[in-house]
Design a protein around this motif. Structure first.
Motif, mmCIF file in Angstrom:
data_model
loop_
_atom_site.group_PDB
_atom_site.id
_atom_site.type_symbol
_atom_site.label_atom_id
_atom_site.label_comp_id
_atom_site.label_asym_id
_atom_site.label_seq_id
_atom_site.Cartn_x
_atom_site.Cartn_y
_atom_site.Cartn_z
ATOM 1 N N LEU A 34 82.711 38.410 59.238
ATOM 2 C CA LEU A 34 81.429 38.057 59.842
ATOM 3 C C LEU A 34 80.849 36.832 59.158
ATOM 4 C CD1 LEU A 34 79.007 38.733 61.730
ATOM 5 C CD2 LEU A 34 78.130 40.168 59.882
ATOM 6 N N MET A 35 80.446 35.846 59.950
ATOM 7 C CA MET A 35 79.829 34.638 59.413
ATOM 8 C C MET A 35 78.342 34.865 59.172
ATOM 9 S SD MET A 35 82.260 32.336 59.234
ATOM 10 C CE MET A 35 81.294 30.832 59.033
ATOM 11 N N CYS A 36 77.826 34.250 58.123
ATOM 12 C CA CYS A 36 76.378 34.266 57.898
ATOM 13 C C CYS A 36 75.712 33.322 58.900
ATOM 14 C CB CYS A 36 76.049 33.839 56.475
ATOM 15 S SG CYS A 36 76.678 34.952 55.202
ATOM 16 N N VAL A 37 74.534 33.700 59.350
ATOM 17 C CA VAL A 37 73.815 32.903 60.356
ATOM 18 C C VAL A 37 73.613 31.473 59.874
ATOM 19 C CG1 VAL A 37 71.656 32.685 61.641
ATOM 20 C CG2 VAL A 37 72.696 34.940 61.330
ATOM 21 N N SER A 38 73.352 31.313 58.585
ATOM 22 C CA SER A 38 73.085 29.978 58.041
ATOM 23 C C SER A 38 74.315 29.067 58.097
ATOM 24 C CB SER A 38 72.594 30.100 56.597
ATOM 25 O OG SER A 38 73.556 30.762 55.793
ATOM 26 N N SER A 39 75.504 29.650 58.258
ATOM 27 C CA SER A 39 76.735 28.857 58.291
ATOM 28 C C SER A 39 77.241 28.586 59.706
ATOM 29 C CB SER A 39 77.836 29.587 57.497
ATOM 30 O OG SER A 39 77.441 29.809 56.161
ATOM 31 N N VAL A 40 76.499 29.049 60.703
ATOM 32 C CA VAL A 40 76.942 28.948 62.094
ATOM 33 C C VAL A 40 76.115 27.910 62.852
ATOM 34 C CG1 VAL A 40 77.075 30.176 64.302
ATOM 35 C CG2 VAL A 40 77.822 31.296 62.198
ATOM 36 N N LYS A 41 76.792 27.075 63.625
ATOM 37 C CA LYS A 41 76.108 26.153 64.531
ATOM 38 C C LYS A 41 75.959 26.846 65.883
ATOM 39 C CE LYS A 41 78.266 22.173 62.287
ATOM 40 N NZ LYS A 41 79.191 21.022 62.452
ATOM 41 N N PRO A 42 74.748 27.010 66.384
ATOM 42 C CA PRO A 42 74.560 27.725 67.651
ATOM 43 C C PRO A 42 75.295 27.041 68.807
ATOM 44 C CG PRO A 42 72.464 27.427 66.506
ATOM 45 C CD PRO A 42 73.468 26.576 65.791
ATOM 46 N N LEU A 43 75.808 27.838 69.732
ATOM 47 C CA LEU A 43 76.377 27.285 70.957
ATOM 48 C C LEU A 43 75.266 26.605 71.753
ATOM 49 C CD1 LEU A 43 78.725 30.165 72.182
ATOM 50 C CD2 LEU A 43 79.210 28.335 70.563
ATOM 51 N N ASN A 66 81.603 24.764 66.124
ATOM 52 C CA ASN A 66 82.136 25.457 64.947
ATOM 53 C C ASN A 66 83.657 25.316 64.914
ATOM 54 O OD1 ASN A 66 79.646 26.995 63.846
ATOM 55 N ND2 ASN A 66 79.613 27.404 66.043
ATOM 56 N N VAL A 67 84.194 24.966 63.746
ATOM 57 C CA VAL A 67 85.620 24.671 63.631
ATOM 58 C C VAL A 67 86.467 25.931 63.498
ATOM 59 C CG1 VAL A 67 87.371 23.514 62.216
ATOM 60 C CG2 VAL A 67 85.168 22.410 62.629
ATOM 61 N N ASN A 68 85.970 26.940 62.787
ATOM 62 C CA ASN A 68 86.819 28.101 62.482
ATOM 63 C C ASN A 68 86.147 29.436 62.794
ATOM 64 O OD1 ASN A 68 84.880 28.070 60.509
ATOM 65 N ND2 ASN A 68 86.284 28.521 58.827
ATOM 66 N N ASN A 69 85.183 29.430 63.692
ATOM 67 C CA ASN A 69 84.513 30.680 64.036
ATOM 68 C C ASN A 69 83.886 30.593 65.417
ATOM 69 O OD1 ASN A 69 81.315 30.211 63.749
ATOM 70 N ND2 ASN A 69 82.332 29.058 62.133
ATOM 71 N N VAL A 75 84.158 34.407 75.982
ATOM 72 C CA VAL A 75 84.556 34.077 74.614
ATOM 73 C C VAL A 75 84.780 32.579 74.560
ATOM 74 C CG1 VAL A 75 86.265 34.404 72.800
ATOM 75 C CG2 VAL A 75 85.617 36.322 74.244
ATOM 76 N N SER A 76 84.100 31.923 73.645
ATOM 77 C CA SER A 76 84.207 30.465 73.601
ATOM 78 C C SER A 76 85.327 30.032 72.665
ATOM 79 C CB SER A 76 82.878 29.858 73.127
ATOM 80 O OG SER A 76 82.593 30.274 71.805
ATOM 81 N N PRO A 77 86.134 29.055 73.068
ATOM 82 C CA PRO A 77 87.102 28.463 72.138
ATOM 83 C C PRO A 77 86.366 27.730 71.024
ATOM 84 C CG PRO A 77 86.984 27.198 74.177
ATOM 85 C CD PRO A 77 86.151 28.423 74.390
ATOM 86 N N GLN A 121 72.755 33.753 72.014
ATOM 87 C CA GLN A 121 73.547 33.635 70.795
ATOM 88 C C GLN A 121 73.971 35.025 70.323
ATOM 89 O OE1 GLN A 121 74.413 30.634 69.793
ATOM 90 N NE2 GLN A 121 73.067 29.635 71.290
ATOM 91 N N ASN A 122 75.129 35.090 69.703
ATOM 92 C CA ASN A 122 75.651 36.357 69.220
ATOM 93 C C ASN A 122 76.273 36.143 67.846
ATOM 94 O OD1 ASN A 122 76.098 39.111 69.464
ATOM 95 N ND2 ASN A 122 77.049 38.948 71.474
ATOM 96 N N LYS A 123 76.655 37.220 67.195
ATOM 97 C CA LYS A 123 77.279 37.113 65.873
ATOM 98 C C LYS A 123 78.599 36.363 65.973
ATOM 99 C CE LYS A 123 75.307 41.428 64.088
ATOM 100 N NZ LYS A 123 75.622 42.787 63.553
ATOM 101 N N HIS A 124 78.853 35.517 64.974
ATOM 102 C CA HIS A 124 80.099 34.765 64.917
ATOM 103 C C HIS A 124 81.033 35.364 63.868
ATOM 104 C CE1 HIS A 124 79.383 30.722 67.090
ATOM 105 N NE2 HIS A 124 78.546 31.617 67.570
ATOM 106 N N TYR A 125 82.337 35.327 64.179
ATOM 107 C CA TYR A 125 83.355 35.835 63.265
ATOM 108 C C TYR A 125 84.400 34.755 63.019
ATOM 109 C CZ TYR A 125 81.368 40.454 64.122
ATOM 110 O OH TYR A 125 80.514 41.521 64.209
#
Length: 281
Positions: free
Chosen positions: A82-91, A116-119, A146-148, A175-179
């Motif tokens: 699970l990615m932290c919200v602070s590390s995720v760029k919103p779609l 996002n490159v890896n999540n 599911v977004s690429p 927006q949803n949780k990123h993994y």
């Protein structure tokens, strides 16, 4: 380190106690028995502390509700998927458009960007609606995609029949949780070798050649296409699914439109969409 230090202290105390005992008025045979018993007890204590330390002090996990171990937040980041919200760029929703294909029939498209490159999110809810000139909603579609990773992609809904003429389209995503994903956004699993438009008065076709750049078989690959006019407005959309694409295989895809385009297409964009969570499944 704290658990190891505690174990050493316990062993040291036990040894100190018995050492003081056998140094006082005991014959050598008794002292030797005490030494053997002490060694056995110490080994037993160390064994129990080692094998049952999880019950005494559980190891950090990604589901214990606290920030520990290598986590960057509570149960996120670091070793957690699970990615932290602070590390995720919103779609982001870049644009949306409806395209008339026949009388009272339309195709809908919304354009989404994931930087996002890896999540990414396992699912992203969306809502597409058509509104008539009186402001009344005449069509609504809700779903999840599911977004690429590290790319832009369309959400396409085709052959929407309505009884009233639409005046505008509204679109939204949640927006949803990123993994974390095994697939990196810089990995080009599928490339487009060629894309050709064959435009006719009644039927138009786009021919696309897709190439699997890996040695692995890719299953259920969705491929979308958008045709743009000279002003970068979408004038046609299409989608298909490749059931099975073998390693290094090339496959030709054909997209067909049975009515003329409103304007002549000059740009063909093709989007192979791979679910990063279901590769090779």
């Amino acid at each position: 380190m704290e658990r190891k230090s505690g174990t050493v202290r316990v062993a040291f105390l036990i040894l100190s106690y018995y050492y003081s005992c056998y140094n006082s008025y005991m014959n050598w045979a008794t002292k030797r028995k005490i030494i053997y018993a002490t060694v056995i007890i110490v080994l037993l204590v160390v064994y129990l502390l080692y094998h049952y330390r999880a019950l005494i002090s559980p190891s950090p996990t990604c589901f214990d509700g606290v920030q520990n171990g290598l986590e960057e937040g509570i149960d996120c980041g670091g070793s957690c998927s699970l990615m932290c919200v602070s590390s995720v760029k919103p779609l982001t929703l870049e644009w949306s458009r409806f395209i008339k294909t026949q009388d009272n029939t339309y195709d809908l498209v919304a354009y989404i960007s994931n930087k996002n490159v890896n999540n990414t999110a396992i699912s992203t809810p969306y809502d597409l609606s058509l509104i008539n000139k009186e402001g009344r909603k005449i069509f609504e579609s809700r779903g999840q995609v599911v977004s690429p990773v590290n790319t832009s992609f369309p959400i396409i809904i085709q052959n929407v029949s309505v009884t009233d003429e639409p005046a505008q389209i509204t679109a939204s995503i949640s927006q949803n949780k990123h993994y974390k994903t095994v697939l990196n956004g810089n990995d080009l699993l599928i490339s487009i070798k060629s894309k050709t438009l064959e435009e006719g008065n009644d039927i138009s076709r786009v021919y696309v050649t897709a190439v699997n750049n890996t040695l692995n078989t890719l299953n259920k690959v969705k491929v979308d296409v958008i045709l743009f006019d000279e002003n970068k407005n979408a004038v046609g959309v299409g989608e298909t699914i490749i059931d099975r694409l073998l390693g290094e295989e090339e496959k030709q895809l054909i997209f067909t439109w049975n009515t003329p385009f409103a304007k002549h297409p000059v740009i063909i964009d093709v989007y192979p969409i791979i679910n990063p969570f279901t590769l090779n499944k």
